[in-house]
Scaffold this active site. Structure first.
Site, PDB file in Angstrom:
ATOM      1  N   GLY A  40     -21.697   8.978   9.570  1.00  0.00           N
ATOM      2  CA  GLY A  40     -21.422   8.431   8.239  1.00  0.00           C
ATOM      3  C   GLY A  40     -22.476   7.414   7.877  1.00  0.00           C
ATOM      4  O   GLY A  40     -22.681   6.443   8.587  1.00  0.00           O
ATOM      5  N   HIS A  41     -23.204   7.681   6.792  1.00  0.00           N
ATOM      6  CA  HIS A  41     -24.165   6.701   6.277  1.00  0.00           C
ATOM      7  C   HIS A  41     -23.588   6.103   5.007  1.00  0.00           C
ATOM      8  O   HIS A  41     -23.078   6.838   4.172  1.00  0.00           O
ATOM      9  CB  HIS A  41     -25.467   7.371   5.858  1.00  0.00           C
ATOM     10  CG  HIS A  41     -26.261   7.928   6.990  1.00  0.00           C
ATOM     11  ND1 HIS A  41     -26.517   7.236   8.132  1.00  0.00           N
ATOM     12  CD2 HIS A  41     -26.878   9.116   7.119  1.00  0.00           C
ATOM     13  CE1 HIS A  41     -27.249   7.990   8.927  1.00  0.00           C
ATOM     14  NE2 HIS A  41     -27.471   9.139   8.337  1.00  0.00           N
ATOM     15  N   LYS A  99     -29.175   3.035   9.190  1.00  0.00           N
ATOM     16  CA  LYS A  99     -30.185   4.056   8.884  1.00  0.00           C
ATOM     17  C   LYS A  99     -30.066   4.531   7.446  1.00  0.00           C
ATOM     18  O   LYS A  99     -31.061   4.798   6.788  1.00  0.00           O
ATOM     19  CB  LYS A  99     -30.033   5.262   9.822  1.00  0.00           C
ATOM     20  CG  LYS A  99     -30.257   4.925  11.277  1.00  0.00           C
ATOM     21  CD  LYS A  99     -30.026   6.128  12.170  1.00  0.00           C
ATOM     22  CE  LYS A  99     -28.595   6.628  12.201  1.00  0.00           C
ATOM     23  NZ  LYS A  99     -27.611   5.676  12.764  1.00  0.00           N
ATOM     24  N   ASP A 107     -24.816   3.529  13.599  1.00  0.00           N
ATOM     25  CA  ASP A 107     -24.389   2.568  12.575  1.00  0.00           C
ATOM     26  C   ASP A 107     -25.389   1.430  12.408  1.00  0.00           C
ATOM     27  O   ASP A 107     -25.027   0.323  12.007  1.00  0.00           O
ATOM     28  CB  ASP A 107     -23.010   1.955  12.897  1.00  0.00           C
ATOM     29  CG  ASP A 107     -21.984   3.012  13.243  1.00  0.00           C
ATOM     30  OD1 ASP A 107     -21.895   3.994  12.491  1.00  0.00           O
ATOM     31  OD2 ASP A 107     -21.287   2.866  14.267  1.00  0.00           O
TER      32      ASP A 107
HETATM   33  P1  GDP Z   1     -25.932   4.255   9.583  1.00  0.00           P
HETATM   34  O1  GDP Z   1     -24.959   5.239  10.112  1.00  0.00           O
HETATM   35  O2  GDP Z   1     -26.964   3.859  10.591  1.00  0.00           O
HETATM   36  O3  GDP Z   1     -26.508   4.639   8.270  1.00  0.00           O
HETATM   37  O4  GDP Z   1     -25.134   2.914   9.320  1.00  0.00           O
HETATM   38  P2  GDP Z   1     -23.840   2.722   8.411  1.00  0.00           P
HETATM   39  O5  GDP Z   1     -24.117   3.168   7.046  1.00  0.00           O
HETATM   40  O6  GDP Z   1     -22.632   3.216   9.082  1.00  0.00           O
HETATM   41  O7  GDP Z   1     -23.702   1.146   8.512  1.00  0.00           O
HETATM   42  C1  GDP Z   1     -24.483   0.347   7.884  1.00  0.00           C
HETATM   43  C2  GDP Z   1     -23.638  -0.553   7.025  1.00  0.00           C
HETATM   44  O8  GDP Z   1     -24.310  -1.760   6.915  1.00  0.00           O
HETATM   45  C3  GDP Z   1     -23.462  -0.053   5.609  1.00  0.00           C
HETATM   46  O9  GDP Z   1     -22.211  -0.462   5.120  1.00  0.00           O
HETATM   47  C4  GDP Z   1     -24.590  -0.727   4.843  1.00  0.00           C
HETATM   48  O10 GDP Z   1     -24.308  -0.937   3.471  1.00  0.00           O
HETATM   49  C5  GDP Z   1     -24.670  -2.032   5.575  1.00  0.00           C
HETATM   50  N1  GDP Z   1     -26.023  -2.606   5.644  1.00  0.00           N
HETATM   51  C6  GDP Z   1     -27.214  -1.966   5.801  1.00  0.00           C
HETATM   52  N2  GDP Z   1     -28.203  -2.877   5.883  1.00  0.00           N
HETATM   53  C7  GDP Z   1     -27.627  -4.096   5.784  1.00  0.00           C
HETATM   54  C8  GDP Z   1     -28.112  -5.442   5.828  1.00  0.00           C
HETATM   55  O11 GDP Z   1     -29.294  -5.698   6.000  1.00  0.00           O
HETATM   56  N3  GDP Z   1     -27.188  -6.436   5.726  1.00  0.00           N
HETATM   57  C9  GDP Z   1     -25.860  -6.211   5.566  1.00  0.00           C
HETATM   58  N4  GDP Z   1     -25.039  -7.250   5.479  1.00  0.00           N
HETATM   59  N5  GDP Z   1     -25.354  -4.968   5.530  1.00  0.00           N
HETATM   60  C10 GDP Z   1     -26.234  -3.926   5.634  1.00  0.00           C
END
Ligand code: GDP
Length: 423
Positions: free
Chosen positions: A39-40, A15, A12
């Site tokens: 989940g992205h 990515k 999370d």
């Molecule tokens: P992943 O599994 O690593 O892709 O991460 P997730 O998608 O589960 O979580 C990332 C969450 O953080 C998502 O809701 C993104 O929209 C949000 N996000 C990503 N980068 C940033 C950021 O720089 N700032 C904020 N506030 N939210 C972010």
């Protein structure tokens, strides 16, 4: 140039956003492990897309997405994801989606077994209950059903019969549960096979040919290093290799062909589910950061546990993954804090550990050694260059860089595609 993106914490890390940005300039994006337990979340304009199996690059026109052999596929979930995107106006054909025939298939009994096993455990591991662990277990036990089997009803029949003979006995005797019907599952999965057949191919050959013809490939990791089956905080881990090594075994592309490895880290730390978490907030910050960072799982909606940045953990990730560049995500979530802490070691029984320990007791009972830095108390979402960040934020990032011993290339300051600083 072929690039791999991995998570350097407990998943999370954001990515999805980085991959979305990078994939615009890459020809092919490939998922290499995990299943729909990942989940992205990607935000484009005012629309939000959540991906569980499809690489998020599917949002970009003209890009090819691949589901590599290391991924376990729940066909029902994959078809739902494809149908949903089609409804939202995206074209998904055999030209832009390729699925390895070697992917193992999540069966109904895997999902049920996942939930039953977890319910019987005193020490819960925090599974998402999607059947991913039992599916990987069958893969290793050599009784799994693969994507190619769904295209071959005769083979599927034999394999499913063998599986149900064994599984129904376990379900009856151990879990006191009714039998699975061969006929229902067989028909359902033959139908999935027909639907998915156009996308199925030897993706290892496809990827290697793409690389030979100078196309660029992005390897998309799911989960994070400390959820890796070998290097994570076992047993509170996922059932696959989420470290970059998994990119090779999960796609059939050799390590010599990956040119750059980027790790995503949050500017703080989170973890979802059970397991040790040395820098977890013990105070009201827990709720504050969870609310600001919207820290709820994209797959299960579970609230994520939040804590300070842990450089011991990230440094270990950098070593294991051979990281070349860091992407620090969600810096904006820390904008309002008066001061920030960075964990630089773990104190346990009078000894300070500078390297990530294997021993569970150390992880559970260690007292983190913190450095404290002043906060910047300024909104950062509008900043587009490192020089324009408040000096305290620059100092914080530089310190993370020093401690991780790898250069920071990206700083993300919001959910939107544009909210990123490239150093
Ligand atoms: P992943 O599994 O690593 O892709 O991460 P997730 O998608 O589960 O979580 C990332 C969450 O953080 C998502 O809701 C993104 O929209 C949000 N996000 C990503 N980068 C940033 C950021 O720089 N700032 C904020 N506030 N939210 C972010």
């Amino acid at each position: 140039m072929n690039i791999a993106v991995v998570g350097a914490q407990w998943g999370d890390e954001g990515k999805g956003k980085l991959i979305d940005i990078l994939s615009e300039n890459m020809d092919v994006t490939v998922r290499y492990q995990g299943g729909n337990n990942a989940g992205h979340t990607v935000v484009v304009g005012d629309k939000e897309y959540v991906f569980h199996l499809l690489p998020s690059a599917i949002l970009h026109k003209g890009k090819v997405c691949v589901i590599g052999n290391g991924v376990v596929v729940d066909p029902q979930a994959l078809i739902a994801e494809i149908d949903d995107l089609k409804k939202r106006g995206f074209k998904i054909t055999s030209a832009n989606l390729k699925i390895s025939g070697r992917c193992h298939i999540v069966m109904p009994y895997h999902r049920i077994l996942d939930a039953l096993r977890e319910s019987k455990r005193k020490n819960k591991i925090g599974t998402t209950g999607r059947g991913i662990g039992p599916c990987y277990a069958d893969k290793v036990a050599r009784c799994g059903i693969r994507m190619v089997d769904l295209l071959n009803p005769r083979l599927l029949k034999g394999k499913l019969e063998d599986n149900l003979t064994e599984k129904n006995e376990i379900f009856q005797k151990v879990y006191n549960r009714k039998d699975f019907s061969f006929g229902d599952i067989y028909k359902e999965y033959c139908d999935y096979g027909k639907k998915l057949e156009p996308f199925v191919c030897d993706t290892a050959l496809y990827l290697n040919e793409a690389i030979d013809s100078k196309k660029s490939v992005l390897f998309e990791g799911a989960q994070g290093t400390f959820l890796d089956i070998d290097f994570g905080t076992y047993p509170f881990v996922t059932s696959s290799n989420s470290i970059v090594g998994g990119a090779c075994s999960g796609t059939g592309v050799a390590p010599t062909k990956i040119d750059k490895i980027i790790a995503c880290v949050k500017a703080y730390t989170t973890r979802v589910g059970e397991g040790p978490f040395p820098t977890e907030f013990q105070t009201g910050l827990k709720e504050e950061i969870r609310a600001k960072g919207n820290e709820y799982g994209a797959t299960t909606g579970r609230p994520r546990r939040c804590g300070w940045f842990d450089s011991v953990l990230v440094r270990y990730s950098v070593i294991i993954n051979g990281i070349n560049e860091l992407a620090i995500m969600k810096l904006d979530v820390l904008d309002d804090l008066d001061e920030l802490k960075i964990c630089v070691g773990y104190k346990y029984k009078g000894k300070t550990h500078k390297d990530f320990p294997m021993d569970f007791d150390v992880l559970n009972e260690a007292e983190p050694v913190y450095e404290t830095m002043p906060g910047w108390k300024t909104k950062t979402c509008g900043v587009r260059s490192f020089a324009k960040l408040p000096k305290e934020a620059r100092r914080y990032i530089k310190r993370l860089e020093e401690l991780s011993k790898v250069k920071v290339k990206y700083v993300s300051i919001g959910t939107k595609r544009s909210e990123i600083i490239v150093l």
